[in-house]
Scaffold this motif. Structure first.
Motif, mmCIF file in Angstrom:
data_model
loop_
_atom_site.group_PDB
_atom_site.id
_atom_site.type_symbol
_atom_site.label_atom_id
_atom_site.label_comp_id
_atom_site.label_asym_id
_atom_site.label_seq_id
_atom_site.Cartn_x
_atom_site.Cartn_y
_atom_site.Cartn_z
ATOM 1 N N LEU A 1 0.835 -1.193 0.000
ATOM 2 C CA LEU A 1 0.000 0.000 0.000
ATOM 3 C C LEU A 1 0.877 1.253 0.000
ATOM 4 O O LEU A 1 0.608 2.211 -0.739
ATOM 5 N N PHE A 2 1.907 1.266 0.807
ATOM 6 C CA PHE A 2 2.843 2.392 0.842
ATOM 7 C C PHE A 2 3.421 2.646 -0.544
ATOM 8 O O PHE A 2 3.473 3.782 -1.019
ATOM 9 N N LYS A 3 3.823 1.587 -1.218
ATOM 10 C CA LYS A 3 4.384 1.700 -2.558
ATOM 11 C C LYS A 3 3.340 2.236 -3.546
ATOM 12 O O LYS A 3 3.645 3.077 -4.399
ATOM 13 N N ALA A 4 2.088 1.760 -3.411
ATOM 14 C CA ALA A 4 1.028 2.196 -4.322
ATOM 15 C C ALA A 4 0.731 3.687 -4.153
ATOM 16 O O ALA A 4 0.537 4.415 -5.137
ATOM 17 N N ALA B 1 -10.626 4.179 0.392
ATOM 18 C CA ALA B 1 -9.710 5.213 0.859
ATOM 19 C C ALA B 1 -9.633 5.229 2.385
ATOM 20 O O ALA B 1 -8.553 5.441 2.955
ATOM 21 N N SER B 2 -10.760 4.991 3.067
ATOM 22 C CA SER B 2 -10.753 4.989 4.533
ATOM 23 C C SER B 2 -9.913 3.838 5.073
ATOM 24 O O SER B 2 -9.180 3.994 6.055
ATOM 25 N N SER B 3 -10.013 2.669 4.425
ATOM 26 C CA SER B 3 -9.207 1.525 4.844
ATOM 27 C C SER B 3 -7.732 1.814 4.625
ATOM 28 O O SER B 3 -6.891 1.521 5.490
ATOM 29 N N ALA B 4 -7.394 2.410 3.479
ATOM 30 C CA ALA B 4 -5.996 2.737 3.190
ATOM 31 C C ALA B 4 -5.466 3.762 4.179
ATOM 32 O O ALA B 4 -4.327 3.660 4.650
ATOM 33 N N SER B 5 -6.296 4.743 4.515
ATOM 34 C CA SER B 5 -5.876 5.773 5.465
ATOM 35 C C SER B 5 -5.586 5.177 6.831
ATOM 36 O O SER B 5 -4.587 5.514 7.478
ATOM 37 N N GLU C 1 2.521 4.494 10.071
ATOM 38 C CA GLU C 1 3.214 5.670 10.594
ATOM 39 C C GLU C 1 3.370 5.578 12.109
ATOM 40 O O GLU C 1 4.407 5.968 12.665
ATOM 41 N N TYR C 2 2.347 5.041 12.770
ATOM 42 C CA TYR C 2 2.456 4.835 14.221
ATOM 43 C C TYR C 2 3.573 3.844 14.535
ATOM 44 O O TYR C 2 4.352 4.034 15.473
ATOM 45 N N ALA C 3 3.663 2.803 13.719
ATOM 46 C CA ALA C 3 4.661 1.762 13.952
ATOM 47 C C ALA C 3 6.077 2.293 13.793
ATOM 48 O O ALA C 3 6.967 1.961 14.588
ATOM 49 N N VAL C 4 6.316 3.108 12.762
ATOM 50 C CA VAL C 4 7.679 3.621 12.537
ATOM 51 C C VAL C 4 7.959 4.866 13.364
ATOM 52 O O VAL C 4 9.096 5.318 13.453
ATOM 53 N N GLY C 5 6.899 5.446 13.956
ATOM 54 C CA GLY C 5 7.088 6.584 14.843
ATOM 55 C C GLY C 5 7.248 7.917 14.140
ATOM 56 O O GLY C 5 7.771 8.870 14.729
ATOM 57 N N SER C 6 6.793 8.009 12.890
ATOM 58 C CA SER C 6 6.957 9.259 12.152
ATOM 59 C C SER C 6 5.992 9.300 10.975
ATOM 60 O O SER C 6 5.608 8.255 10.436
ATOM 61 N N ASP C 7 5.616 10.523 10.560
ATOM 62 C CA ASP C 7 4.819 10.665 9.342
ATOM 63 C C ASP C 7 5.643 10.238 8.145
ATOM 64 O O ASP C 7 6.859 10.471 8.090
ATOM 65 N N ALA D 1 9.023 -6.012 8.928
ATOM 66 C CA ALA D 1 9.646 -4.905 8.211
ATOM 67 C C ALA D 1 9.230 -3.555 8.778
ATOM 68 O O ALA D 1 9.962 -2.577 8.655
ATOM 69 N N ILE D 2 8.063 -3.491 9.415
ATOM 70 C CA ILE D 2 7.601 -2.241 10.003
ATOM 71 C C ILE D 2 8.537 -1.804 11.122
ATOM 72 O O ILE D 2 8.741 -0.625 11.364
ATOM 73 N N TYR D 3 9.133 -2.776 11.803
ATOM 74 C CA TYR D 3 10.039 -2.496 12.913
ATOM 75 C C TYR D 3 11.419 -3.066 12.610
ATOM 76 O O TYR D 3 11.865 -4.018 13.255
#
Length: 309
Positions: A3-6, A24-28, A35-41, A295-297
């Motif tokens: 999804l990030f890549k898309a 779009a709501s699911s993707a958001s 973003e919460y997992a990596v700790g940054s926007d 991969a998220i962490y």
């Protein structure tokens, strides 16, 4: 990660979601979790579309290679998984079981009709003891349990969230401490479940009682009771995701460090020397959904190409 890549390629959340066949709501929601997992926007919105932040640039550099490696591993492992035969004893705590193990097993067992899995849920310390005593072949445990004398690989990373009904007094919070949740009635898993045992122990360490109004037999029932307003619950974020997307419940981050947990796949050296068990462990470790969760962490000790003997 796909999804990030898309979104990156489309430079638009809605177009990226459409490319992934989701709303779009699911993707958001999924992007916010990432973003919460990596700790940054990861993105900033501009008149010309969504642009990467510095953290997003770092993730972008690794995404393509990661997705390529996942696909290559999946194809390579599926080549020999079709030839596996036998029975394997697998133990997991409730979070690992419901968030990762069940989806992985469903895909694996459909493709491998000659393998049977004896699957049981236990709390992490009990799993370690069973593995040590040779009563199980493979275990998936949280890193709070000591297992340094066993072979281990980082399996996945999961985080617990507080879930409440949208009308609940806590629903307006973005984050909350576990101690604060203990001021409210709880809906929990059954008394023998690893989830309840863990939460009860954390409440004891906090010097407070866990006031459980009802024990439910699975996470789906917990979410249903929470939605009805019976009490609050603490569940893996992945379990709550769909109900949150449908706005049936609200999800609140827990501030305690233990809310984010590394899950490790463990076994004895003797088990790893058995080809069937070793290959099945590698298949679990390299399931695409599990690889994406790791991969998220990114961190030292992440899963390698398999168990080294």
């Amino acid at each position: 990660m796909r999804l990030f890549k898309a979104i990156l390629e489309a430079q638009n959340l809605s177009l990226g979601a459409s490319a992934m066949n989701m709303t779009a709501s699911s993707a958001s929601y999924r992007l916010k979790n990432l973003e919460y997992a990596v700790g940054s926007d990861l993105f900033v919105r501009t008149p010309k579309g969504m642009r990467l932040t510095p953290a997003g640039e770092v993730l972008s550099r690794h995404t393509q290679k990661l997705l390529g490696d996942v696909e290559a591993m999946h194809l390579e492992l599926s080549d020999y998984s079709r030839n596996l035969k036998g029975s394997i004893r697998l133990l997991a705590n409730s979070s690992a079981l419901n968030s990762f193990i069940i989806p992985s097993l469903a895909r694996f067992l459909v493709a491998n009709s000659s393998i049977n899995i004896d699957l049981k849920e236990l709390d992490s310390p009990s799993i370690v003891s069973k593995i040590e005593d040779g009563e199980a072949d493979i275990g998936v445990v949280a890193d709070q349990a000591p297992f340094h004398h066993l072979l281990s690989e980082l399996y996945a990373v999961e985080w617990l969230v507080c879930v409440v009904a949208p009308s609940h007094p806590l629903a307006a919070n973005k984050e909350i401490s576990f101690t604060q949740t203990l001021e409210h009635d709880f809906v929990s898993m059954e008394r023998h479940s690893s989830n309840f045992i863990f939460l009860e122990n954390q409440a004891r360490l906090a010097g407070k009682a866990l006031n459980v109004r009802v024990h439910a037999h699975n996470f789906s029932s917990v979410l249903h009771l929470v939605e009805a307003g019976v009490g609050v619950g603490l569940v893996p974020a992945s379990i709550a995701e769909q109900a949150v997307l449908e706005q049936r419940i609200s999800s609140i981050s827990i501030t305690e460090p233990w809310a984010t947990r590394n899950l490790h796949l463990i076994m004895k050296k003797e088990s790893a020397e058995i080809e069937l068990i070793r290959e099945f462990a590698d298949i679990l470790l390299h399931d695409p959904q599990v690889v994406a969760a790791r991969a998220i962490y990114p961190q030292p000790g992440a899963a390698s190409d398999g168990f080294a003997l």
